[in-house]
Design a protein around this motif. Sequence first.
Motif, PDB file in Angstrom:
ATOM      1  N   ALA A   1      28.361  58.977  -1.447  1.00 30.84           N
ATOM      2  CA  ALA A   1      26.928  58.970  -1.766  1.00 30.84           C
ATOM      3  C   ALA A   1      26.645  60.237  -2.563  1.00 30.84           C
ATOM      4  O   ALA A   1      26.599  61.333  -1.993  1.00 30.84           O
ATOM      5  CB  ALA A   1      26.087  58.928  -0.505  1.00 30.84           C
TER       6      ALA A   1
ATOM      7  N   ARG B   1      16.500  61.173  -0.771  1.00 26.25           N
ATOM      8  CA  ARG B   1      16.955  60.326  -1.873  1.00 26.25           C
ATOM      9  C   ARG B   1      17.574  59.037  -1.334  1.00 26.25           C
ATOM     10  O   ARG B   1      18.208  59.028  -0.281  1.00 26.25           O
ATOM     11  CB  ARG B   1      17.996  61.051  -2.735  1.00 26.25           C
ATOM     12  CG  ARG B   1      17.476  62.305  -3.418  1.00 26.25           C
ATOM     13  CD  ARG B   1      16.546  61.941  -4.564  1.00 26.25           C
ATOM     14  NE  ARG B   1      16.186  63.106  -5.330  1.00 26.25           N
ATOM     15  CZ  ARG B   1      15.096  63.838  -5.099  1.00 26.25           C
ATOM     16  NH1 ARG B   1      14.289  63.505  -4.089  1.00 26.25           N
ATOM     17  NH2 ARG B   1      14.827  64.893  -5.845  1.00 26.25           N
ATOM     18  N   GLN B   2      17.372  57.955  -2.109  1.00 27.17           N
ATOM     19  CA  GLN B   2      18.078  56.695  -1.854  1.00 27.17           C
ATOM     20  C   GLN B   2      19.114  56.536  -2.956  1.00 27.17           C
ATOM     21  O   GLN B   2      18.772  56.333  -4.118  1.00 27.17           O
ATOM     22  CB  GLN B   2      17.115  55.504  -1.842  1.00 27.17           C
ATOM     23  CG  GLN B   2      17.790  54.188  -1.448  1.00 27.17           C
ATOM     24  CD  GLN B   2      16.799  53.044  -1.366  1.00 27.17           C
ATOM     25  OE1 GLN B   2      15.771  53.056  -2.024  1.00 27.17           O
ATOM     26  NE2 GLN B   2      17.111  52.046  -0.556  1.00 27.17           N
ATOM     27  N   VAL B   3      20.376  56.616  -2.600  1.00 24.82           N
ATOM     28  CA  VAL B   3      21.458  56.651  -3.592  1.00 24.82           C
ATOM     29  C   VAL B   3      22.344  55.424  -3.449  1.00 24.82           C
ATOM     30  O   VAL B   3      22.464  54.825  -2.371  1.00 24.82           O
ATOM     31  CB  VAL B   3      22.303  57.939  -3.448  1.00 24.82           C
ATOM     32  CG1 VAL B   3      21.459  59.163  -3.729  1.00 24.82           C
ATOM     33  CG2 VAL B   3      22.906  58.029  -2.051  1.00 24.82           C
ATOM     34  N   THR B   4      22.985  55.046  -4.567  1.00 26.03           N
ATOM     35  CA  THR B   4      23.921  53.920  -4.589  1.00 26.03           C
ATOM     36  C   THR B   4      25.296  54.388  -4.121  1.00 26.03           C
ATOM     37  O   THR B   4      25.787  55.436  -4.547  1.00 26.03           O
ATOM     38  CB  THR B   4      24.027  53.336  -6.008  1.00 26.03           C
ATOM     39  OG1 THR B   4      22.723  52.913  -6.435  1.00 26.03           O
ATOM     40  CG2 THR B   4      24.972  52.156  -6.048  1.00 26.03           C
ATOM     41  N   LEU B   5      25.911  53.601  -3.264  1.00 28.52           N
ATOM     42  CA  LEU B   5      27.214  53.966  -2.699  1.00 28.52           C
ATOM     43  C   LEU B   5      28.347  53.465  -3.582  1.00 28.52           C
ATOM     44  O   LEU B   5      28.242  52.403  -4.204  1.00 28.52           O
ATOM     45  CB  LEU B   5      27.358  53.383  -1.295  1.00 28.52           C
ATOM     46  CG  LEU B   5      26.278  53.790  -0.290  1.00 28.52           C
ATOM     47  CD1 LEU B   5      26.537  53.120   1.056  1.00 28.52           C
ATOM     48  CD2 LEU B   5      26.240  55.305  -0.122  1.00 28.52           C
TER      49      LEU B   5
ATOM     50  N   SER C   1      24.453  48.550   0.085  1.00 36.65           N
ATOM     51  CA  SER C   1      24.849  49.107  -1.216  1.00 36.65           C
ATOM     52  C   SER C   1      24.176  50.434  -1.496  1.00 36.65           C
ATOM     53  O   SER C   1      24.655  51.206  -2.329  1.00 36.65           O
ATOM     54  CB  SER C   1      24.525  48.114  -2.339  1.00 36.65           C
ATOM     55  OG  SER C   1      23.134  47.828  -2.354  1.00 36.65           O
ATOM     56  N   THR C   2      23.038  50.719  -0.825  1.00 43.89           N
ATOM     57  CA  THR C   2      22.338  52.000  -0.982  1.00 43.89           C
ATOM     58  C   THR C   2      22.098  52.621   0.381  1.00 43.89           C
ATOM     59  O   THR C   2      22.101  51.936   1.411  1.00 43.89           O
ATOM     60  CB  THR C   2      20.995  51.822  -1.715  1.00 43.89           C
ATOM     61  OG1 THR C   2      20.143  50.955  -0.937  1.00 43.89           O
ATOM     62  CG2 THR C   2      21.205  51.224  -3.096  1.00 43.89           C
TER      63      THR C   2
ATOM     64  N   ASN D   1      19.878  56.083   2.446  1.00 43.65           N
ATOM     65  CA  ASN D   1      18.953  57.222   2.397  1.00 43.65           C
ATOM     66  C   ASN D   1      19.674  58.492   2.831  1.00 43.65           C
ATOM     67  O   ASN D   1      20.354  58.507   3.863  1.00 43.65           O
ATOM     68  CB  ASN D   1      17.747  56.973   3.299  1.00 43.65           C
ATOM     69  CG  ASN D   1      16.862  55.853   2.788  1.00 43.65           C
ATOM     70  OD1 ASN D   1      16.680  55.696   1.588  1.00 43.65           O
ATOM     71  ND2 ASN D   1      16.308  55.070   3.704  1.00 43.65           N
TER      72      ASN D   1
END
Length: 289
Positions: free
Chosen positions: A192, A206-210, A227-228, A230
């Motif tokens: 992440a 943040r909300q991030v893409t894995l 897939s995402t 926090n």
Amino acid sequence: MKQQEKGFFNSTWFYRIISLILALVLFMYVNGSKDGFLRQTTRDGNTTALMSNKTVTMKMPLDLTVDSQRYVVSGYPQYVKVKISGPAALVTTTTNTQNFKVYANLRELGSGKHTVKLKTSGLNDELRATINPATIDVNIQPRTTTVKPVEVRLSAKTVNGNYRVGTPKAALNTVQVTGAKSEVKRVVKVIAMVNVPKDATSDLHRQVTLQAIDRRGRTVNVVVMPSTLNVTVPIDAGKAASETSTSSQAASETSASASSVADQAATDQTQTSKTQTSSSVKASSNSEE
């Protein structure tokens, strides 16, 4: 002689020959027209089409018919080209609506590499379709799912000013990774990545893409669920607080040192006073004698 000529022009063979010539001329005209149109010009100058043929090449997505609960398919193109020929009106309608599909049926195939033929479905019977490529190579592998740890990586560990970046915290410590068995085996961890601005002064949420990566840090073609994620990155004024604490300690030490010096000076003064008093007593005693 004239009667013979007159009889020839009035004969059935004469009209047959004329009809054949006109048919040949008409055939050559139709084939020589652009897009196969036979056109008629009206009195007002407008041209209308009596009949037409048309050919169009389209880019269509490829559908795979497969048991997606058991298998994962790789190696196939996402799009293919389809050349459609037929009546212009039908070709135009099909081009605009794309109301057909190109597919490959893999339900009868097991694990391994296969070459399959592409087909069309939902295309009008009056249209002819040519698919390019006509066949594709696919690799069918068993689907598997595993659990992998999540690692949060920061784009920067320092920020401007008297602020410090703390230890990031993800909403989940592990996630599910699903895909072809050979691909899932390559996955070491899920990353992440969080972008930390240099001017950050408060906690980041943040909300991030894995992304699933292998031992060399390369992205692996698998599905990560979720897939995402926090992520929270603490930002505090740790440096400023440390400097304040150090200054307070230094001030306290200075005050204590000054107090110690003052006490020592008072003690020395007392000792001096006692010595002077003792000397005065001795002098007075000697004087009386």
